[in-house]
Design an enzyme around this catalytic site. Sequence first.
Site, PDB file in Angstrom:
ATOM      1  N   HIS A 167      -1.644   5.143  -6.724  1.00 54.73           N
ATOM      2  CA  HIS A 167      -1.166   5.013  -5.350  1.00 54.73           C
ATOM      3  C   HIS A 167       0.005   5.966  -5.105  1.00 54.73           C
ATOM      4  O   HIS A 167       0.954   6.004  -5.893  1.00 54.73           O
ATOM      5  CB  HIS A 167      -0.663   3.595  -5.074  1.00 54.73           C
ATOM      6  N   ASN A 199       1.702   5.725 -14.680  1.00 55.59           N
ATOM      7  CA  ASN A 199       1.383   4.947 -13.485  1.00 55.59           C
ATOM      8  C   ASN A 199       1.643   3.459 -13.680  1.00 55.59           C
ATOM      9  O   ASN A 199       2.153   2.791 -12.787  1.00 55.59           O
ATOM     10  CB  ASN A 199      -0.082   5.173 -13.097  1.00 55.59           C
TER      11      ASN A 199
END
Length: 355
Positions: A167, A199
């Site tokens: 994201h 991440n």
Amino acid sequence: MSALVQAALFAAGAVVGGGVTAAVFTKRQTQRPVIAPTVDGTIVSPAVATVSPPVIGLGANGNAQISSLASATSLSSSAVLKYGNPGPIADPIVRQAYVAAYDRRLRHPAWTAEHLTLASLGKSPLVAPPDATGDRSKSTFMEDDTIPVPFRARLTDYLRSGYDRGHMVPAADAKFSQEAMNETFYLSNMAPQVGEGFNRHYWAYLEDWCRRLTGSFSDVYVFTVPLYLPRRDSDGKWRITHEVIGSPPNVSVPTHFAKVVLTSKPASPSTPNILELAMGAFVLPNAPIPDDTPLEKFVMPVEAVERAAGLALFSDAVKSTSKHICQSTKCEVIVRRFDDARKRPDMRRTISAPN
């Protein structure tokens, strides 16, 4: 690692000197008026919408304001562009929790922008939280049908690629409604990121730090920028090399990611209309980062990020009146194993999931 990133930014056209937190320009460029291109005296506009850089400037009351996202104009006929302008263009994306520009060539955002407040995160004591909030377990990754088919990132591109669908705007920043959270799961909001150590860990800590800034500042603007930085090869020359995932190859894998923040708050209780601004940029390699790495190791001048990405994030007025963010608050991440919390139901009550 910081020295390598610094050198890469230098090679990308950014002059970095006097320490990573120092300003890099002694003379700032002034804003130039936009002049429409002409061919034989005929005004030529793009055949498709073009996206202006997301400049944040100062409003009449001293408030930081994001300028118009897109600048679209109609095309007058010309001998050269009679059948249209081929581009390149960036697709403007306007969602409930963020705005962005999608890079058709790289198949991921060129940048995303957010405006975070205690109210937007549902934490303001003065604003009642929404009746229903977003639940990431109800969200699913999906292709963005607003992007033309030839230029879309596809779900199959990430399958067995070895990279997470990372994201750019975290789902945790859009908890105020299920629809807003769902919109963060479009692949047009994703870029390939190393999972373990990045991440799911250090990058998540940085996202959490950005949210925690709302506890000290009334407004927090966050830009996320994928970067492609050069590195020096054994022959002494600088080259940019990056992986492309998908079959056939479709989505580019950034070498680095930047988080650029601008914060504002009243200078004092007695002068609520006079704002104190602070800004800073952090450039992280798309690679595993040890949990104990100081966040300040990744500090870079905002101008260096702008030059490397080809963006103009802030006006000269904002830059000249802003402190560095690490002078206004502690630049320190909190290590919270969000991925472990998802695996252990007993921890979910105490640790909220990031993006």
